[in-house]
Motif scaffolding. Structure first.
Motif, PDB file in Angstrom:
ATOM      1  N   UNK A 106      10.723  16.183  38.055  1.00  0.00           N
ATOM      2  CA  UNK A 106      10.428  16.711  39.397  1.00  0.00           C
ATOM      3  C   UNK A 106      11.672  17.385  39.980  1.00  0.00           C
ATOM      4  N   UNK A 107      12.835  16.740  39.829  1.00  0.00           N
ATOM      5  CA  UNK A 107      14.062  17.336  40.339  1.00  0.00           C
ATOM      6  C   UNK A 107      14.407  18.633  39.610  1.00  0.00           C
ATOM      7  N   UNK A 163      20.646   8.302  31.944  1.00  0.00           N
ATOM      8  CA  UNK A 163      19.533   8.831  32.733  1.00  0.00           C
ATOM      9  C   UNK A 163      19.899   9.045  34.198  1.00  0.00           C
ATOM     10  N   UNK A 164      20.478   8.045  34.821  1.00  0.00           N
ATOM     11  CA  UNK A 164      20.688   8.086  36.260  1.00  0.00           C
ATOM     12  C   UNK A 164      21.642   9.198  36.712  1.00  0.00           C
ATOM     13  N   UNK A 202       9.764   6.013  34.589  1.00  0.00           N
ATOM     14  CA  UNK A 202       9.908   6.339  36.004  1.00  0.00           C
ATOM     15  C   UNK A 202      11.105   7.258  36.240  1.00  0.00           C
ATOM     16  N   UNK A 203      12.211   6.987  35.555  1.00  0.00           N
ATOM     17  CA  UNK A 203      13.404   7.806  35.730  1.00  0.00           C
ATOM     18  C   UNK A 203      13.201   9.229  35.264  1.00  0.00           C
ATOM     19  N   UNK A 242      15.548 -10.098  35.159  1.00  0.00           N
ATOM     20  CA  UNK A 242      14.104 -10.289  35.361  1.00  0.00           C
ATOM     21  C   UNK A 242      13.316 -10.247  34.059  1.00  0.00           C
ATOM     22  N   UNK A 243      13.897  -9.628  33.016  1.00  0.00           N
ATOM     23  CA  UNK A 243      13.195  -9.550  31.742  1.00  0.00           C
ATOM     24  C   UNK A 243      12.104  -8.514  31.693  1.00  0.00           C
ATOM     25  N   UNK A 244      12.114  -7.548  32.605  1.00  0.00           N
ATOM     26  CA  UNK A 244      11.085  -6.505  32.615  1.00  0.00           C
ATOM     27  C   UNK A 244      11.358  -5.484  31.506  1.00  0.00           C
ATOM     28  N   UNK A 245      10.306  -4.826  31.008  1.00  0.00           N
ATOM     29  CA  UNK A 245      10.476  -3.890  29.877  1.00  0.00           C
ATOM     30  C   UNK A 245      11.316  -2.674  30.263  1.00  0.00           C
ATOM     31  N   UNK A 246      12.119  -2.221  29.325  1.00  0.00           N
ATOM     32  CA  UNK A 246      12.987  -1.072  29.568  1.00  0.00           C
ATOM     33  C   UNK A 246      12.191   0.210  29.741  1.00  0.00           C
TER      34      UNK A 246
END
Length: 268
Positions: free
Chosen positions: A177-178, A235-236, A170-171, A160-164
């Motif tokens: 929060x976790x 990250x994940x 978000x991650x 999609x070419x969305x920014x990293x």
């Protein structure tokens, strides 16, 4: 390529590894002999071990250049081929058409992480130190699932070419929060689990996949879009490991509540 060229390339790989390992050896020997002023125990075994390390790394790097990197590029090129994807040349990139790329990224991420030696070592130590409270195989599954999800999301980002940075922000919001809600025992282990994924088996294949995919998808730059998968792969697993602990804790509390509840129909 000829046998002689293979031997020549392997020799240069050996020399390069020897040059890279030399500073580590020098530091260890200097501290042992000069600072601690003690002889190196089992010197012969240590020297043979260093030789095995150098040979192993040389063969490993040689294999990466000859097998894993070309394989990753070839798989990415085949999976994004317009004929296979079903997109005519000149059409705009439709991210839905690349579902096989996401599936392959998920599968290869899971498989490479399960085989990651550094993760196996951390998982076994975690099980040993926790007295069985943390199961080694359960931890490995949680980390492997995190890497698999990260590669699926990362390949979607490339297509999609969305920014990293949007994915990273978000991650890490989810991680923070976790961290506040997860059991304290699991938080440091979850953070370390994100680091062990960037090791000998996972990184070469992930890098080859990202660069190959970015070089195959129209309008994408290998330099701008090909990198970043490894950041997501670190990250994940934090998210999935803390999620694994939270779900396990919730199931344990639920089982305990059921065990302590009086049987139905008991009026005493």
């Amino acid at each position: 390529m000829t046998l002689w060229s293979d031997i020549s390339e392997l020799s240069w790989s050996f020399v390069g590894v020897l040059r890279d390992v030399a500073p580590i050896v020098v530091v260890m020997f200097v501290f042992q002999l000069v600072i601690l002023r003690r002889k190196i125990p089992h010197l012969r075994q240590v020297l043979f071990g260093l030789l095995y390390v150098v040979l192993g790394l040389a063969f490993f790097l040689f294999g990466l250049e000859r097998a894993l990197f070309p394989l990753g590029r070839e798989m990415a090129a085949q999976l994004t081929d317009p004929t296979f994807v079903g997109i005519a040349e000149g059409d705009t990139v439709n991210w839905l058409a690349y579902y096989w790329v996401y599936t392959f990224a998920f599968a290869i991420g899971f498989a490479t992480t399960i085989a990651e030696p550094s993760l196996i070592a951390v998982a076994l130590k975690a099980q040993e130190v926790s007295g069985g409270g943390v199961k080694a195989f359960g931890l490995r599954l949680a980390v492997a699932l995190g890497v698999a999800l990260s590669l699926a999301v990362g390949t979607f980002r490339i297509v999609t070419g969305t920014p990293l940075y949007l994915y990273m922000i978000a991650g890490y919001i989810i991680v923070v929060i976790q961290t506040l809600a997860a059991p304290r025992m699991i938080v440091p282990l979850a953070y370390d689990s994100g680091g062990v994924t960037t090791s000998t088996v996972t990184v070469p294949l992930v890098a080859a996949l990202g660069l190959g995919l970015a070089g195959s998808v129209p309008g994408r730059s290998p330099l701008l879009d090909g990198f970043g998968l490894i950041a997501l792969a670190s990250l994940f697993p934090m998210i999935t490991v803390m999620g694994y602990a939270q779900i396990s804790g919730w199931l344990a509390r639920r089982a305990a509540a059921r065990a302590s509840a009086p049987p139905q129909g008991d009026t005493s």
